[in-house]
Design an enzyme around this catalytic site. Structure first.
Site, PDB file in Angstrom:
ATOM      1  N   SER A  61       0.699  -1.039   0.099  1.00  0.00           N
ATOM      2  CA  SER A  61       0.245  -0.368   0.225  1.00  0.00           C
ATOM      3  C   SER A  61       0.836   1.334   0.352  1.00  0.00           C
ATOM      4  O   SER A  61       0.760   2.185   0.000  1.00  0.00           O
ATOM      5  CB  SER A  61      -0.957   0.094   0.718  1.00  0.00           C
ATOM      6  OG  SER A  61      -2.100  -0.921   1.066  1.00  0.00           O
ATOM      7  N   LYS A  64       0.857   3.917  -2.488  1.00  0.00           N
ATOM      8  CA  LYS A  64      -0.822   4.838  -2.807  1.00  0.00           C
ATOM      9  C   LYS A  64      -0.215   6.375  -2.247  1.00  0.00           C
ATOM     10  O   LYS A  64      -0.770   7.413  -2.684  1.00  0.00           O
ATOM     11  CB  LYS A  64      -1.183   5.142  -1.447  1.00  0.00           C
ATOM     12  CG  LYS A  64      -2.561   3.522  -1.181  1.00  0.00           C
ATOM     13  CD  LYS A  64      -3.554   3.305  -0.295  1.00  0.00           C
ATOM     14  CE  LYS A  64      -4.629   2.385  -0.345  1.00  0.00           C
ATOM     15  NZ  LYS A  64      -3.899   0.804  -0.580  1.00  0.00           N
ATOM     16  N   SER A 116      -5.987   3.502   4.665  1.00  0.00           N
ATOM     17  CA  SER A 116      -5.452   2.459   3.979  1.00  0.00           C
ATOM     18  C   SER A 116      -6.707   1.775   3.078  1.00  0.00           C
ATOM     19  O   SER A 116      -6.170   1.294   2.464  1.00  0.00           O
ATOM     20  CB  SER A 116      -4.388   1.400   3.617  1.00  0.00           C
ATOM     21  OG  SER A 116      -3.515   1.046   3.103  1.00  0.00           O
ATOM     22  N   LYS A 229       3.478   6.622   5.045  1.00  0.00           N
ATOM     23  CA  LYS A 229       2.030   5.458   4.463  1.00  0.00           C
ATOM     24  C   LYS A 229       2.852   4.190   4.946  1.00  0.00           C
ATOM     25  O   LYS A 229       4.274   3.455   5.157  1.00  0.00           O
ATOM     26  CB  LYS A 229       2.757   5.470   3.133  1.00  0.00           C
ATOM     27  CG  LYS A 229       1.015   4.860   2.285  1.00  0.00           C
ATOM     28  CD  LYS A 229       0.215   5.043   2.840  1.00  0.00           C
ATOM     29  CE  LYS A 229      -1.774   3.949   2.774  1.00  0.00           C
ATOM     30  NZ  LYS A 229      -1.280   2.399   3.716  1.00  0.00           N
TER      31      LYS A 229
END
Length: 464
Positions: A61, A64, A116, A229
Site C-alpha cells: 500500500s 498509494k 489505507s 504510509k
C-alpha cells in the site's frame, strides 16, 4: 601577489559549494532484518544508509504515495466522486465506502491514505484516469518524470498483482518529491481524520492513520514523525515509508521493505535509523554561508583604462542550497577550519581581461585532514571587465589644410619605391656611367685616328 593570494584563501574559507563528501560517513550498527532499507536526507537527497536499495520489491500500500501525488496534481479536490460498484467491492478496504456513495475528492484522499482504503484508491483512479488502467498510465508517466527507472505500477492500491514493483531507492525519490507538496504533507501527517457525512453515511465518522509512529498512545510513537504510509501483504511483507522532521534542522525519510509479514521490526528500525541520522549528520545551508561572507575582489590584468581593475567574485553552489555532512565535518565548515585551495583559470593570482559577467573564472576546493576533497565551489565573476585595445594609428594633417588620414602599410611591405627600387636605380646609374665612359673612349679614339691620317697626308702635298 602573494599577499593577494593569502587574502583570497582567508576570505574564501567560509564560502562554499558542495560537490559531495569524500569523508568516511558514520555507519549504522543496528540490526537490519528487512530486505531493503534506505535512510535519506529529504532536503538534499543524500543517502545516509542503504541496504538492497536497488533490488526489486513489492510496494504494497505504499503504492498509494504515487496515487495521492498524481491525484493532487491532476484532480479537482473539491469535485464529488461517486463510488462505483467495482471500487466498493475492492478487497482489503478499511474505509468501507458503498456503491453510489458521493464523497468529495479531498475527503476521499484522506480516507485512502489514513485508513489505507483500497476502495478509495480505485475510486480515485477511476475519477482521475477514467479507469484503473488509465490511472496506471499516469502513475508510470510520473515515475518516468521523476527518474524512477526501476518502477512499474499496475494498480493504484498496492494489492498483489503481476508486474507491479519498485525499489527502495525509487520510492525514496518519489517520497522526497511528494513531501514538497503542502497538501500531500498535510494528509500523510494526520493522526486521525473525520470523514464528513455522505448520502450513505448519515453522520461523520473518524478514520485512524495506520502509521503507528504518529500516535502518542502507541508504543512506537516517535515525536519527530511527520508521515508517510504503511503497506502490508503476504507477498510484500510489512513495509513502512516514514518521515521525521525539525530535529536539529534536518528532515529525514526512511523506507523499510520486506519486513516479516505481521512482524514488528519496521517500527523500531525506522526510529533507530532516524536517531542514527539525527545523531551523526547535519544539513547545512551552504548558500546562506556563502551569502553571509559576501563576494571577494580579485585584480584583473590587461584591463582597459576606463574598466575596473578588479572584479568581484561570488561562489556558485552547483549542488543545491542544502548539503548533508557528518557532524564533525559540518562543525569544521562552520568554523572555517578546513584547508582550502583556490585556483583561477588564468593560472595565476589575478584574472586576465576580458572577463564576462557570470562567467566561471576559477574554483575553490575544501579538503579534509587527509587532503581529500570535501566540497568545491565555483568562482563566478559578478561584473564584466573589458581588455585594453590594440594601439590605434595616428592621423596626420595634409599641408593643403585638407585632413588626409595616413594609413600604416602592412607589416613588411615597406613604403615608397622600396629597397629593390633603390637597387635598380643604383645598377642603372652604374650602367649609365659605364656607357658614358665607353662613349668618351670611342670619341677620343676617333679623334686620334683622324689626327694620324692628317699627318700622313701633309708630305705629299709639300712635294707637289
Amino acid at each position: 601577489m602573494k599577499k593577494i593570494t593569502a587574502l583570497l584563501f582567508a576570505v574564501l574559507l567560509s564560502l562554499t559549494a558542495f560537490t559531495g563528501t569524500a569523508l568516511a560517513a558514520p555507519e549504522f550498527d543496528g540490526k537490519v532484518e528487512p530486505f531493503a532499507v534506505v535512510l535519506m536526507d529529504a532536503d538534499t537527497g543524500a543517502v545516509l544508509y542503504a541496504k538492497n536499495a536497488d533490488e526489486r520489491v513489492e510496494p504494497a500500500s505504499t503504492t498509494k504515495i504515487m496515487t495521492l501525488i498524481v491525484a493532487l496534481e491532476q484532480a479537482d479536490l473539491d469535485s464529488v466522486v461517486t463510488i462505483s460498484t467495482k471500487a466498493a467491492g475492492q478487497r482489503g478496504s478499511l474505509l468501507k465506502v458503498s456503491a453510489g456513495e458521493k464523497i468529495v475528492m479531498r475527503d476521499l484522499l484522506y480516507g485512502m491514505m489514513l485508513a489505507s482504503g483500497n476502495d478509495a484508491a480505485v475510486a480515485v483512479a477511476e475519477a482521475v484516469g477514467g479507469s484503473e488502467e488509465g490511472f496506471a498510465e499516469l502513475m508510470n508517466k510520473k515515475a518516468q518524470e521523476l527518474g524512477m527507472a526501476n518502477t512499474h505500477f499496475v494498480a493504484p492500491h498496492g494489492m498483489h498483482v503481476e508486474n507491479h514493483y519498485t525499489t527502495a531507492s525509487d520510492m525514496a525519490i518519489l517520497t522526497r518529491y511528494a513531501m514538497q507538496n503542502p497538501d500531500f504533507a498535510d494528509i500523510v501527517s494526520r493522526e486521525n481524520y473525520t470523514m464528513p457525512a455522505t448520502n450513505k453515511h448519515s453522520a461523520p465518522w473518524e478514520v485512524k492513520n495506520t502509521n503507528k509512529l504518529l500516535h502518542p498512545d502507541d508504543q512506537y510513537y516517535y515525536k519527530y514523525a511527520t508521515g508517510v504510509k504503511t503497506g502490508s501483504t503476504p507477498a510484500a511483507g510489512d513495509c513502512l515509508v516514514s518521515s521525521a522532521a525539525t530535529k536539529d534542522g534536518m528532515n529525514l525519510i526512511c523506507l523499510v521493505f520486506g519486513d516479516e509479514f505481521n512482524g514488528y521490526r519496521r517500527w523500531p528500525l525506522s526510529i533507530e535509523l532516524f536517531e542514527f541520522g539525527f545523531k551523526n549528520f547535519r544539513t547545512l545551508n551552504i548558500q546562506a554561508v556563502m551569502d553571509a561572507a559576501g563576494p571577494i575582489s580579485v585584480p584583473v590584468q590587461g584591463a582597459a583604462e576606463d574598466a575596473p581593475q578588479a572584479v568581484q567574485l561570488s561562489i556558485k553552489n552547483a549542488a543545491g542550497e542544502y548539503q548533508t555532512f557528518d557532524k564533525d565535518t559540518a562543525d569544521k565548515i562552520e568554523s572555517g577550519s578546513l584547508a582550502s585551495r583556490v585556483t583561477l583559470n588564468s593560472g595565476g593570482d589575478a584574472l586576465t581581461a576580458p572577463v564576462a559577467a557570470g562567467s566561471e573564472v576559477g574554483a575553490i576546493e575544501y579538503l579534509d585532514d587527509a587532503g581529500d576533497l570535501v566540497y568545491r565551489g565555483v568562482l563566478v565573476a559578478q561584473e564584466s571587465v573589458a581588455a585594453a585595445s590594440e594601439p590605434v594609428p595616428e592621423a596626420s594633417t595634409a599641408p593643403s589644410g585638407n585632413q588626409s588620414p595616413v594609413t600604416r602599410a602592412p607589416e613588411g611591405s615597406g613604403s615608397g619605391i622600396g629597397i629593390l627600387g633603390w637597387i635598380l636605380i643604383a645598377v642603372g646609374g652604374v650602367l649609365l656611367i659605364l656607357l658614358i665612359l665607353f662613349s668618351a673612349l670611342l670619341i677620343a679614339r676617333k679623334r686620334r685616328y683622324a689626327r694620324r691620317r692628317a699627318r700622313r697626308k701633309r708630305p705629299s702635298q709639300r712635294s707637289r
